[in-house]
Design a protein around this motif. Structure first.
Motif, PDB file in Angstrom:
ATOM      1  N   HIS A  81     -15.189  -4.564  -7.113  1.00 27.53           N
ATOM      2  CA  HIS A  81     -13.782  -4.623  -7.541  1.00 27.53           C
ATOM      3  C   HIS A  81     -13.194  -3.209  -7.499  1.00 27.53           C
ATOM      4  O   HIS A  81     -13.803  -2.273  -8.015  1.00 27.53           O
ATOM      5  N   LEU A  83     -10.523  -1.770  -8.931  1.00 31.13           N
ATOM      6  CA  LEU A  83      -9.778  -1.185 -10.052  1.00 31.13           C
ATOM      7  C   LEU A  83     -10.509  -1.229 -11.386  1.00 31.13           C
ATOM      8  O   LEU A  83     -10.441  -0.262 -12.160  1.00 31.13           O
ATOM      9  N   HIS A 103      -4.112  -2.523 -19.541  1.00 28.53           N
ATOM     10  CA  HIS A 103      -3.940  -3.511 -18.477  1.00 28.53           C
ATOM     11  C   HIS A 103      -3.596  -4.885 -19.055  1.00 28.53           C
ATOM     12  O   HIS A 103      -4.094  -5.918 -18.599  1.00 28.53           O
ATOM     13  N   THR A 108      -4.288  -6.555 -10.384  1.00 29.43           N
ATOM     14  CA  THR A 108      -4.773  -5.352  -9.698  1.00 29.43           C
ATOM     15  C   THR A 108      -3.743  -4.796  -8.721  1.00 29.43           C
ATOM     16  O   THR A 108      -3.507  -3.586  -8.657  1.00 29.43           O
TER      17      THR A 108
END
Length: 361
Positions: A81, A83, A103, A108
């Motif tokens: 992944h 991020l 977040h 993303t």
């Protein structure tokens, strides 16, 4: 080992600058992601979506975060992944469980796209600054050489005379249009993304539109009319304009390169301190630029005439160069050479020996 010219320690200065590399290096990329997350937390707290203490902690940690690129990269490779490892690294630096709110809502692509736009905006300012500087120099040359004659050419063949100022004015006009293009595209290209998963904004709740406007205002970006995750035309437009700009600069550089060939000699680039020439010919230029102690051998092929000279130059300052030449002239006076636009370059003091001063623009 370097993977390309931009990170090659020996030659990267030829293709990029420290200033530009600082914008597009890995650490700054992550910092732009953190800038997005911090700005989002500020606006979410202001709207009562997350606690103010949480936002304060996220902002403080994002501002001075310790970024371990190797560790983040290793985790990206492990979990597949791009991020999440960077977000977890920031979360780990927050007090207690305050990092849980990092977040809160985005997907993303919101972070990656907006981070890239923030980097582009930073480099955009450098492009505009440098184009303006080039424009000022071209304007100066256009004015100071408006009456400096030189050969006009069609398909590389000598035709009617022109002036060097006219040539510079054409370059100036073209650079001006590129500047206008870059300014005009700003409203389309420099927009952020805050749409959440699949672009519906559902993850941001009922106040999504208001939050988006506040976030983009804080980041200094425009608000997109709709989700643009599947649409890459903004990036494509910017790259296309840069391609046009690069081609113009390449054309100008190539023109200078050709016109400073020894057998033409109409232009010379300024000297730079410490520059060396070709290792096999002691006093030549290894690159298309004039150097101190540069001997010349000029062969100007004109019907009925052949001109040969050998000499050298000495860099008095960056702007002034003294030179000497020993001439061997057949069938014509070297003072009448049409190849050199700078009269000071070929002031003839004698049939065999001559000297003078050249001013490097």
């Amino acid at each position: 080992m370097a993977s390309g010219i931009f990170d090659d320690a020996l030659i990267k200065h030829l293709w990029s600058s420290d200033e530009c590399r600082a914008i597009f290096n890995d650490e700054n990329r992550v910092r732009k992601w953190y800038e997005f997350e911090a700005a989002l937390a500020i606006e979410q707290a202001a709207m009562g979506i997350i606690p103010q203490a949480v936002a304060d902690e996220i902002v403080a940690r994002a501002k001075d975060a310790k970024i371990d690129i190797e560790a983040i990269g290793a985790e990206i490779r492990r979990i597949k992944h791009p991020l999440v490892p960077a977000l977890k690294a920031l979360q780990a630096q927050c007090k207690g469980d305050l990092g849980e709110y990092i977040h809160f809502g985005p997907t993303t692509q919101d972070v990656l796209d907006t981070g890239t736009v923030l980097q582009m905006r930073d480099i955009h300012a450098i492009y505009l600054r440098d184009i303006k500087a080039i424009g000022k120099d071209l304007l100066r040359l256009s004015k100071s050489h408006r009456a400096t004659p030189m050969v006009g050419r069609t398909h590389g063949v000598q035709a009617l005379p022109i002036t060097f100022g006219h040539k510079c004015a054409i370059w100036l006009s073209e650079m001006g249009r590129h500047y206008e293009r870059l300014r005009e595209l700003e409203k389309r290209v420099f927009v952020g993304g805050m749409v959440g998963a699949v672009g519906t904004m559902a993850s941001y709740g009922a106040k999504a539109r208001e939050l988006e406007k506040r976030l983009m205002k804080r980041l200094g970006l425009g608000v997109a009319d709709i989700n643009w995750q599947p649409a890459r035309d903004r990036f494509a437009e910017y790259v296309c304009v840069l391609g046009m700009l690069g081609q113009t600069l390449n054309k100008i550089a190539n023109e200078i390169y050709v016109l400073e060939h020894t057998e033409i000699g109409e232009l010379y680039e300024p000297f730079s301190d410490g520059k060396l020439g070709n290792q096999y010919i002691e006093c030549t230029t290894g690159c298309p630029a004039s150097t101190a102690n540069r001997p010349t051998i000029d062969n100007n092929f004109i019907p009925g005439a052949f001109y040969f000279d050998v000499g050298g130059t000495y860099n008095v300052t960056k702007a002034v160069t003294a030179y000497f030449k020993v001439d061997n002239v057949f069938n014509r006076d070297p003072a009448r050479s049409p190849y050199f636009v700078n009269p000071a370059l070929y002031d003839v003091l004698g049939r065999v020996y001559r000297a003078g001063v050249r001013f490097n623009f």
